[in-house]
Write a protein that holds these residues in place. Structure first.
Motif, short mmCIF file in Angstrom:
data_model
loop_
_atom_site.label_atom_id
_atom_site.label_comp_id
_atom_site.label_asym_id
_atom_site.label_seq_id
_atom_site.Cartn_x
_atom_site.Cartn_y
_atom_site.Cartn_z
N GLY A 78 0.50 -0.89 0.21
CA GLY A 78 0.16 -0.26 0.05
C GLY A 78 1.11 1.21 -0.01
O GLY A 78 0.80 2.16 -0.82
N VAL A 79 1.72 1.38 0.74
CA VAL A 79 2.69 2.93 1.11
C VAL A 79 3.48 1.85 0.52
O VAL A 79 4.34 3.47 -0.87
CB VAL A 79 3.05 2.36 2.73
N GLY A 80 4.90 1.52 -0.04
CA GLY A 80 5.64 1.32 -0.85
C GLY A 80 5.03 1.78 -2.10
O GLY A 80 4.92 2.39 -3.16
N PHE A 81 5.05 -0.12 -3.09
CA PHE A 81 4.29 0.46 -4.59
C PHE A 81 3.20 1.12 -4.80
O PHE A 81 3.39 1.72 -5.87
CB PHE A 81 3.76 -1.45 -4.55
N LEU A 82 2.43 1.29 -3.94
CA LEU A 82 0.96 1.79 -4.77
C LEU A 82 1.68 3.44 -4.48
O LEU A 82 0.34 4.14 -5.29
CB LEU A 82 -0.58 1.13 -4.11
N GLY A 83 1.91 3.68 -3.66
CA GLY A 83 2.22 4.75 -2.79
C GLY A 83 2.89 5.56 -3.68
O GLY A 83 3.32 6.93 -4.44
N ALA A 84 4.04 5.38 -4.83
CA ALA A 84 4.69 5.42 -6.00
C ALA A 84 4.07 5.39 -6.96
O ALA A 84 4.76 6.42 -7.90
CB ALA A 84 6.31 4.67 -5.84
N TYR A 85 3.30 3.96 -7.60
CA TYR A 85 2.53 3.99 -8.64
C TYR A 85 1.19 5.23 -8.77
O TYR A 85 1.79 5.09 -10.08
CB TYR A 85 1.91 2.75 -7.92
N THR A 86 0.90 5.82 -7.57
CA THR A 86 -0.27 6.90 -8.13
C THR A 86 0.40 7.43 -7.33
O THR A 86 1.48 7.63 -6.46
CB THR A 86 -1.60 6.57 -6.91
N THR A 87 -0.24 8.73 -7.84
CA THR A 87 0.30 9.83 -7.08
C THR A 87 -1.16 11.19 -7.89
O THR A 87 -1.72 11.61 -8.88
CB THR A 87 1.74 11.12 -7.85
N PHE A 88 -1.59 11.82 -6.93
CA PHE A 88 -2.46 13.26 -7.07
C PHE A 88 -1.51 14.32 -7.30
O PHE A 88 -2.27 15.17 -7.93
CB PHE A 88 -3.14 13.00 -4.96
N SER A 89 -0.12 14.14 -7.01
CA SER A 89 0.23 15.54 -7.77
C SER A 89 0.20 15.41 -9.33
O SER A 89 0.52 16.45 -9.67
CB SER A 89 1.23 15.62 -6.78
N THR A 90 0.61 14.42 -9.60
CA THR A 90 1.16 13.88 -11.07
C THR A 90 -0.42 15.21 -12.05
O THR A 90 -0.80 15.10 -12.93
CB THR A 90 1.29 12.86 -11.46
N GLU A 91 -1.61 14.20 -11.66
CA GLU A 91 -3.09 14.53 -11.29
C GLU A 91 -3.59 16.17 -11.49
O GLU A 91 -3.93 17.40 -12.69
CB GLU A 91 -4.08 14.60 -11.35
N GLU A 92 -2.81 16.49 -10.55
CA GLU A 92 -2.78 18.07 -10.67
C GLU A 92 -1.86 18.72 -11.28
O GLU A 92 -2.48 19.94 -11.95
CB GLU A 92 -2.58 18.24 -9.10
N TRP A 93 -1.23 18.34 -11.26
CA TRP A 93 -0.49 19.43 -12.76
C TRP A 93 -0.70 19.34 -13.74
O TRP A 93 -0.69 19.47 -15.13
CB TRP A 93 1.10 18.35 -12.73
N HIS A 94 -1.19 17.37 -14.45
CA HIS A 94 -1.92 17.41 -16.03
C HIS A 94 -3.14 18.54 -15.67
O HIS A 94 -3.52 18.94 -16.76
CB HIS A 94 -2.40 16.77 -15.59
N THR A 95 -4.06 18.26 -14.52
CA THR A 95 -5.23 19.82 -14.79
C THR A 95 -4.67 20.97 -14.98
O THR A 95 -5.44 22.05 -15.45
CB THR A 95 -5.83 19.32 -13.38
N LEU A 96 -3.76 21.51 -14.17
CA LEU A 96 -3.42 22.85 -14.35
C LEU A 96 -3.21 23.37 -15.56
O LEU A 96 -3.50 24.33 -16.34
CB LEU A 96 -2.83 23.24 -13.26
N GLY A 97 -2.48 22.28 -16.60
CA GLY A 97 -1.65 21.87 -17.46
C GLY A 97 -3.00 22.45 -18.53
O GLY A 97 -2.76 23.64 -19.93
N LEU A 99 -6.04 23.04 -18.13
CA LEU A 99 -6.71 24.87 -17.73
C LEU A 99 -5.80 26.16 -18.48
O LEU A 99 -6.57 26.54 -18.57
CB LEU A 99 -7.24 25.24 -15.90
N ARG A 100 -4.49 26.08 -17.82
CA ARG A 100 -3.69 26.59 -18.79
C ARG A 100 -4.13 26.48 -20.69
O ARG A 100 -4.09 27.48 -21.61
CB ARG A 100 -2.59 26.40 -19.05
N LYS A 101 -4.33 25.51 -20.66
CA LYS A 101 -4.30 25.60 -22.34
C LYS A 101 -6.21 25.35 -23.14
O LYS A 101 -6.10 25.62 -23.87
CB LYS A 101 -4.19 24.46 -22.49
N ASN A 102 -7.15 26.48 -21.72
CA ASN A 102 -8.38 26.29 -21.44
C ASN A 102 -9.49 25.30 -22.48
O ASN A 102 -9.96 24.57 -22.72
CB ASN A 102 -8.13 27.63 -22.64
#
Length: 131
Positions: A78-97, A99-102
């Motif tokens: 849960g913490v090791g494998f899936l913590g590195a496999y998933t990431t909320f920050s990447t999703e936020e980064w994609h979403t902000l990008g 929004l910047r592209k309208n």
């Protein structure tokens, strides 16, 4: 100490798995989708919802089997494998990008990912509790 080493090693495998899924999904998605929907971060979406599902299974299993190392297994996977496999920050980064592209329609991926992840985590928790 051994659990910490397990988390460390599983984290490396989770990060490599994330990179592998991303490398497979991005070209596949780009070949099949035309127009502005190409901007949708399909690999991040798939990674996050599949990780939520597996985390639900692992947690459900660990809750049911509190003895015999199930909690250590939960920490490593849960913490090791899936913590590195998933990431909320990447999703936020994609979403902000987006929004910047309208590309506001595609930016709703965050809401869709959150809803799908919650549903799949609950399903995984139920399945894990049956194991």
């Amino acid at each position: 100490m051994w659990v910490g080493i397990g988390v460390f090693l599983a984290g490396g495998l989770g990060a490599l798995s994330r990179a592998g899924v991303d490398a497979l999904v991005k070209p596949w998605w780009s070949r099949r989708v035309t127009g502005s929907s190409k901007a949708f971060p399909a690999s991040t979406f798939l990674i996050n919802v599949s990780g939520a599902f597996v985390l639900g299974i692992v947690t459900g299993y660990a809750v049911k089997h509190t003895a015999g190392g199930a909690q250590d297994f939960n920490a490593i996977v849960g913490v090791g494998f899936l913590g590195a496999y998933t990431t909320f920050s990447t999703e936020e980064w994609h979403t902000l990008g987006l929004l910047r592209k309208n590309a506001s329609v595609e930016a709703f991926n965050m809401l869709g990912s959150l809803c799908a992840s919650l549903v799949l985590a609950a399903l995984g928790l139920w399945i894990g509790s049956l194991l």
